[in-house]
Design a protein around this motif. Structure first.
Motif, mmCIF file in Angstrom:
data_model
loop_
_atom_site.group_PDB
_atom_site.id
_atom_site.type_symbol
_atom_site.label_atom_id
_atom_site.label_comp_id
_atom_site.label_asym_id
_atom_site.label_seq_id
_atom_site.Cartn_x
_atom_site.Cartn_y
_atom_site.Cartn_z
ATOM 1 N N SER A 133 39.461 9.891 -47.380
ATOM 2 C CA SER A 133 38.353 10.816 -47.614
ATOM 3 C C SER A 133 37.339 10.805 -46.477
ATOM 4 C CB SER A 133 37.646 10.480 -48.928
ATOM 5 O OG SER A 133 37.050 9.196 -48.860
ATOM 6 N N GLU A 134 37.366 9.768 -45.643
ATOM 7 C CA GLU A 134 36.444 9.671 -44.507
ATOM 8 C C GLU A 134 36.916 10.473 -43.299
ATOM 9 O OE1 GLU A 134 34.884 5.721 -43.483
ATOM 10 O OE2 GLU A 134 36.154 4.945 -45.106
ATOM 11 N N LEU A 135 38.185 10.879 -43.322
ATOM 12 C CA LEU A 135 38.791 11.471 -42.142
ATOM 13 C C LEU A 135 38.986 12.978 -42.280
ATOM 14 C CD1 LEU A 135 41.542 8.795 -41.479
ATOM 15 C CD2 LEU A 135 39.215 8.890 -40.546
ATOM 16 N N PHE A 136 38.917 13.654 -41.139
ATOM 17 C CA PHE A 136 39.185 15.094 -41.083
ATOM 18 C C PHE A 136 40.295 15.294 -40.059
ATOM 19 C CE2 PHE A 136 38.926 19.450 -39.915
ATOM 20 C CZ PHE A 136 38.395 20.121 -41.009
ATOM 21 N N ILE A 137 41.462 15.757 -40.541
ATOM 22 C CA ILE A 137 42.644 15.876 -39.689
ATOM 23 C C ILE A 137 43.070 17.350 -39.577
ATOM 24 C CG2 ILE A 137 44.993 15.100 -39.262
ATOM 25 C CD1 ILE A 137 42.871 12.837 -39.328
ATOM 26 N N LEU A 156 27.319 21.150 -28.695
ATOM 27 C CA LEU A 156 26.729 20.829 -29.999
ATOM 28 C C LEU A 156 25.495 21.678 -30.260
ATOM 29 C CD1 LEU A 156 27.065 16.928 -29.817
ATOM 30 C CD2 LEU A 156 28.524 18.491 -31.118
ATOM 31 N N ALA A 157 24.668 21.867 -29.224
ATOM 32 C CA ALA A 157 23.452 22.661 -29.376
ATOM 33 C C ALA A 157 23.768 24.120 -29.691
ATOM 34 C CB ALA A 157 22.596 22.570 -28.111
ATOM 35 N N LEU A 158 24.892 24.630 -29.149
ATOM 36 C CA LEU A 158 25.296 26.013 -29.424
ATOM 37 C C LEU A 158 25.879 26.179 -30.821
ATOM 38 C CD1 LEU A 158 27.050 27.199 -26.119
ATOM 39 C CD2 LEU A 158 24.672 27.525 -26.821
ATOM 40 N N GLY A 159 26.228 25.060 -31.463
ATOM 41 C CA GLY A 159 26.863 25.135 -32.775
ATOM 42 C C GLY A 159 28.370 25.140 -32.711
ATOM 43 N N ASN A 160 28.930 24.870 -31.520
ATOM 44 C CA ASN A 160 30.391 24.780 -31.404
ATOM 45 C C ASN A 160 30.893 23.482 -32.016
ATOM 46 O OD1 ASN A 160 30.233 27.081 -29.801
ATOM 47 N ND2 ASN A 160 30.475 25.974 -27.870
ATOM 48 N N VAL A 161 32.085 23.538 -32.608
ATOM 49 C CA VAL A 161 32.844 22.326 -32.904
ATOM 50 C C VAL A 161 33.541 21.966 -31.598
ATOM 51 C CG1 VAL A 161 34.670 21.287 -34.310
ATOM 52 C CG2 VAL A 161 33.157 23.031 -35.295
ATOM 53 N N VAL A 162 33.525 20.703 -31.215
ATOM 54 C CA VAL A 162 34.013 20.336 -29.891
ATOM 55 C C VAL A 162 34.931 19.120 -29.974
ATOM 56 C CG1 VAL A 162 31.887 19.047 -29.454
ATOM 57 C CG2 VAL A 162 33.289 19.741 -27.521
ATOM 58 N N ILE A 163 36.045 19.156 -29.211
ATOM 59 C CA ILE A 163 37.064 18.097 -29.304
ATOM 60 C C ILE A 163 37.448 17.598 -27.907
ATOM 61 C CG2 ILE A 163 38.055 18.603 -31.563
ATOM 62 C CD1 ILE A 163 40.115 20.416 -30.099
ATOM 63 N N PRO A 164 36.555 16.869 -27.241
ATOM 64 C CA PRO A 164 36.901 16.334 -25.922
ATOM 65 C C PRO A 164 38.073 15.369 -26.009
ATOM 66 C CG PRO A 164 34.934 15.259 -26.768
ATOM 67 C CD PRO A 164 35.242 16.398 -27.694
ATOM 68 N N HIS A 217 37.107 12.857 -36.952
ATOM 69 C CA HIS A 217 37.780 14.160 -36.870
ATOM 70 C C HIS A 217 38.796 14.091 -35.737
ATOM 71 C CE1 HIS A 217 37.076 18.642 -35.431
ATOM 72 N NE2 HIS A 217 38.341 18.384 -35.669
ATOM 73 N N ILE A 218 40.080 14.253 -36.064
ATOM 74 C CA ILE A 218 41.164 14.191 -35.089
ATOM 75 C C ILE A 218 41.900 15.528 -35.069
ATOM 76 C CG2 ILE A 218 43.253 12.998 -34.354
ATOM 77 C CD1 ILE A 218 40.717 11.226 -34.340
ATOM 78 N N ASP A 219 42.129 16.049 -33.855
ATOM 79 C CA ASP A 219 42.782 17.348 -33.685
ATOM 80 C C ASP A 219 44.105 17.163 -32.947
ATOM 81 O OD1 ASP A 219 42.125 20.581 -33.419
ATOM 82 O OD2 ASP A 219 43.301 19.806 -31.737
ATOM 83 N N THR A 220 45.205 17.484 -33.631
ATOM 84 C CA THR A 220 46.524 17.423 -33.021
ATOM 85 C C THR A 220 47.239 18.755 -33.250
ATOM 86 O OG1 THR A 220 48.584 16.152 -32.864
ATOM 87 C CG2 THR A 220 47.608 16.337 -35.064
ATOM 88 N N ALA A 221 48.525 18.799 -32.904
ATOM 89 C CA ALA A 221 49.329 20.014 -33.079
ATOM 90 C C ALA A 221 50.797 19.629 -32.991
ATOM 91 C CB ALA A 221 49.003 21.044 -31.997
ATOM 92 N N ARG A 222 51.634 20.440 -33.601
ATOM 93 C CA ARG A 222 53.071 20.159 -33.573
ATOM 94 C C ARG A 222 53.585 20.088 -32.136
ATOM 95 N NH1 ARG A 222 58.058 22.097 -31.669
ATOM 96 N NH2 ARG A 222 58.078 24.116 -32.668
ATOM 97 N N GLN A 272 31.319 17.938 -36.447
ATOM 98 C CA GLN A 272 31.176 18.836 -35.298
ATOM 99 C C GLN A 272 31.797 18.266 -34.027
ATOM 100 O OE1 GLN A 272 27.111 19.895 -34.392
ATOM 101 N NE2 GLN A 272 27.716 21.601 -33.069
ATOM 102 N N LEU A 273 31.764 16.955 -33.886
ATOM 103 C CA LEU A 273 32.369 16.309 -32.717
ATOM 104 C C LEU A 273 33.648 15.600 -33.149
ATOM 105 C CD1 LEU A 273 32.369 15.433 -29.764
ATOM 106 C CD2 LEU A 273 30.841 13.541 -30.391
ATOM 107 N N GLY A 274 34.757 16.022 -32.555
ATOM 108 C CA GLY A 274 36.047 15.425 -32.883
ATOM 109 C C GLY A 274 36.733 14.898 -31.650
ATOM 110 N N TYR A 275 37.931 14.384 -31.844
ATOM 111 C CA TYR A 275 38.721 13.817 -30.754
ATOM 112 C C TYR A 275 40.050 14.553 -30.684
ATOM 113 C CZ TYR A 275 41.344 10.435 -27.954
ATOM 114 O OH TYR A 275 42.111 9.848 -26.979
ATOM 115 N N GLY A 276 40.345 15.143 -29.513
ATOM 116 C CA GLY A 276 41.585 15.880 -29.332
ATOM 117 C C GLY A 276 42.648 15.053 -28.642
#
Length: 279
Positions: free
Chosen positions: A69-73, A223-231, A44-49, A17-21
């Motif tokens: 397997s530990e990572l979510f990309i 997090l309380a609202l159920g959002n996935v969040v990527i500060p 959890h890492i969030d990128t883009a082209r 639920q908590l990732g890094y952008g």
């Protein structure tokens, strides 16, 4: 070490639920800061082209010592690459830059309604998932109407919609629509950059009561609202501080007070997906 909660997609897979952008992070910096994020506990890492840092993220993954397997990309398809065949090519190029064989989540970055290619683009994402190249597929900056359209055209529901969301623009109506469809809501610009959110008196008062920083309170609200969040931050101390939001507990009265900060459309920082047209 504290671990992020996992939320479950409607396809049965999970996302931290908590990732890094890494928006606006230069490629040569990305390797260092993603490494810092891994050390802080993010998986959890969030990128883009369009961010231009997929290679840096890939280097951080390769040097992390963590099992894949530990990572979510997550990465995203840029607007210029929309269309069926061009999406397939763009995905391959992103994967080469990331140095990955399979991706956890692929998103259409913007709706681009004037292009009118998002249905064909969505069909390409479905094909990539069918081929096993990507585990889950979703969208970013989509309206409820466009979500309805791609679902009606293909029968496939996105697992997530990543859109601007923060206390001054809390997207309550869209979040309710998505919840009804089983679509998770993901927040970009979760700390409302550029709007003085971190100086807000209401948030400061809550932070003081909870023994937390304002940023931690805002992340805890998501997090309380159920959002996935990527500060996003490139400062090591703040990377760790943001992850510490997982230990902040808000009361119902706190959440209600933060909800009340919403300014509706006046609180929007970025472009409106219904009209945005980026090259």
């Amino acid at each position: 070490m504290t671990e992020s909660p996992l939320l479950t997609f409607h396809d049965g897979r999970t996302i931290p639920q908590l990732g890094y952008g890494v928006w606006q992070v230069e490629d040569e910096v990305a390797e260092k800061v993603v490494g810092e994020a891994f050390r802080a506990g993010y998986r959890h890492i969030d990128t883009a082209r369009i961010y231009g840092n997929e290679e840096g993220v890939g280097r951080a993954i390769a040097s992390s010592g963590l099992d894949r397997s530990e990572l979510f990309i997550t990465t995203k398809l840029w607007n210029a690459d929309q269309g069926y065949e061009s999406t397939l090519r763009a995905f391959d190029a992103s994967m080469e830059r990331l140095g990955l064989e399979t991706l956890d989540l692929y998103l259409i970055h913007w709706l681009q309604p004037k292009q009118g290619k998002y249905v064909d683009t969505w069909k390409a994402l479905i094909e990539l998932q069918r081929r096993g190249r990507v585990k889950s597929i979703g969208v970013s900056n989509f309206t409820s109407g466009a979500l309805d359209e791609i679902i009606a055209e293909t029968g496939v529901v996105p697992v997530i919609n990543q859109v601007e969301t923060h206390p001054y623009f809390n997207q309550a109506e869209l979040r309710a629509f998505e919840a009804d469809k089983g679509i998770l809501h993901q927040a970009w610009s979760p700390l409302g950059q550029g709007q003085g959110l971190l100086e807000d008196a209401t948030l400061r008062a809550i932070a003081d009561r909870r023994g937390a920083t304002v940023a931690q309170v805002v992340i805890a609200w998501h997090l309380a609202l159920g959002n996935v969040v990527i500060p996003k931050t490139v400062t090591a101390a703040r990377i760790a501080e943001n992850f510490g939001a997982l230990d902040v507990v808000l009361e119902d009265e706190d959440i209600a007070a933060i909800d009340a900060l919403d300014k509706g459309a006046a609180g929007r920082i970025g472009a409106d997906p219904a009209t945005a047209d980026f090259a």
